[in-house]
Design an enzyme around this catalytic site. Structure first.
Site, PDB file in Angstrom:
ATOM      1  CG  HIS A  88      32.878  -2.216  21.590  1.00  0.00           C
ATOM      2  ND1 HIS A  88      34.091  -2.883  22.162  1.00  0.00           N
ATOM      3  CD2 HIS A  88      33.074  -2.970  20.549  1.00  0.00           C
ATOM      4  CE1 HIS A  88      34.394  -3.881  20.977  1.00  0.00           C
ATOM      5  NE2 HIS A  88      33.824  -3.873  20.296  1.00  0.00           N
ATOM      6  N   PRO A  89      30.596   1.315  20.835  1.00  0.00           N
ATOM      7  CG  PRO A  89      29.890   1.938  18.927  1.00  0.00           C
ATOM      8  CD  PRO A  89      30.836   1.396  19.341  1.00  0.00           C
ATOM      9  CD  GLU A 106      30.039  -4.099  12.779  1.00  0.00           C
ATOM     10  OE1 GLU A 106      30.748  -4.992  11.756  1.00  0.00           O
ATOM     11  OE2 GLU A 106      29.802  -3.818  14.063  1.00  0.00           O
ATOM     12  CD  GLN A 107      24.735   0.093  16.713  1.00  0.00           C
ATOM     13  OE1 GLN A 107      23.878   0.521  16.782  1.00  0.00           O
ATOM     14  NE2 GLN A 107      26.425   1.114  17.135  1.00  0.00           N
ATOM     15  CB  VAL A 146      29.893  -5.698  22.965  1.00  0.00           C
ATOM     16  CG1 VAL A 146      30.597  -5.908  22.114  1.00  0.00           C
ATOM     17  CG2 VAL A 146      30.961  -4.459  23.720  1.00  0.00           C
ATOM     18  CB  ILE A 147      25.324  -7.849  21.496  1.00  0.00           C
ATOM     19  CG1 ILE A 147      25.492  -9.612  20.958  1.00  0.00           C
ATOM     20  CG2 ILE A 147      24.734  -7.269  20.941  1.00  0.00           C
ATOM     21  CD1 ILE A 147      23.732  -9.917  21.572  1.00  0.00           C
TER      22      ILE A 147
HETATM   23  N1  LIG Z   1      27.726  -2.193  21.616  1.00  0.00           N
HETATM   24  C1  LIG Z   1      28.182  -2.773  20.487  1.00  0.00           C
HETATM   25  O1  LIG Z   1      27.850  -4.254  20.598  1.00  0.00           O
HETATM   26  N2  LIG Z   1      28.690  -2.533  19.294  1.00  0.00           N
HETATM   27  C2  LIG Z   1      28.408  -2.993  18.040  1.00  0.00           C
HETATM   28  N3  LIG Z   1      28.688  -4.211  17.735  1.00  0.00           N
HETATM   29  C3  LIG Z   1      28.342  -4.897  16.672  1.00  0.00           C
HETATM   30  O2  LIG Z   1      28.557  -5.599  15.892  1.00  0.00           O
HETATM   31  N4  LIG Z   1      28.476  -3.342  16.135  1.00  0.00           N
HETATM   32  C4  LIG Z   1      29.142  -2.625  17.083  1.00  0.00           C
HETATM   33  O3  LIG Z   1      29.935  -1.812  17.291  1.00  0.00           O
END
Ligand SMILES: NC(=O)N[C@H]1NC(=O)NC1=O
Length: 183
Positions: free
Chosen positions: A67-68, A87-88, A120-121
């Site tokens: 995940h980024p 998403e972000q 991560v969320i």
């Molecule tokens: N780091 C992280 O939570 N990344 C993510 N969360 C999300 O909802 N999309 C992502 O890429």
């Protein structure tokens, strides 16, 4: 795409469609294809969830490491996946002020240093204020709890991505007052 179409996909096509349901982890979709035929979106979602839960801790950590960072280098350099960018962006992370961006960068680094994987969320279920709050709170967690919590968030992200890909039709006729399955 409805369930009948999903069930008709070759594994190559399935990975093409669902390969990013778990961020940058097409292996998960490739494994889940074996669970066909699926009866509903909830059934597909369960298959993704069970596979993730079946991984050893090192595998779960590996999934998290794909995940980024939120509001991190990939966002700045335009290298986020389309899913992650949407998403972000929805969580307001593309519109951070300088102080907010600095705060999240510092907390993200502290988190990674402490746990060895990125924070991560599920961004779609949060906004920038709740993300910052939870990042600070979860920094105080222990490794085992945090791994469990973070994997729960991966599954939430995955559920929403699946919902966007598969329409909630079922193999049987639609029921009056049909309530869509909760994911
Ligand atoms: N780091 C992280 O939570 N990344 C993510 N969360 C999300 O909802 N999309 C992502 O890429």
């Amino acid at each position: 795409m409805d369930i009948a179409v999903v069930n008709s996909l070759s594994y190559e096509q399935f990975v093409e469609v669902f390969g990013n349901a778990v961020e940058k982890c097409p292996l998960v979709a490739a494994a889940v294809w074996s669970s066909r035929p699926f009866t509903s979106i909830a059934d597909i979602d369960d298959a993704f969830g069970h596979f993730i839960d079946s991984l050893p801790d090192s595998g779960k950590e590996g999934v998290l490491r794909c995940h980024p960072d939120l509001a991190g280098r990939d966002l700045q350099s335009g290298t986020l996946t389309a899913d992650s960018l949407a998403e972000q962006s929805q969580a307001g992370l593309t519109q951070l002020g300088v102080a907010e961006a600095e705060r999240i960068a510092v907390l993200n680094s502290q988190y990674k240093l402490r746990f060895g994987f990125p924070f991560v969320i599920c961004a779609r279920m949060n906004d920038k204020t709740s993300i910052l709050q939870q990042l600070s709170q979860r920094l105080a967690s222990d490794h085992a709890h945090e791994l469990t919590h973070a994997i729960g968030e991966v599954k939430r992200i995955c559920s929403l991505r699946l919902q966007a890909l598969v329409c909630p039709t079922h193999l049987g006729p639609a029921q009056p007052n049909h309530v869509p399955p909760r994911l």
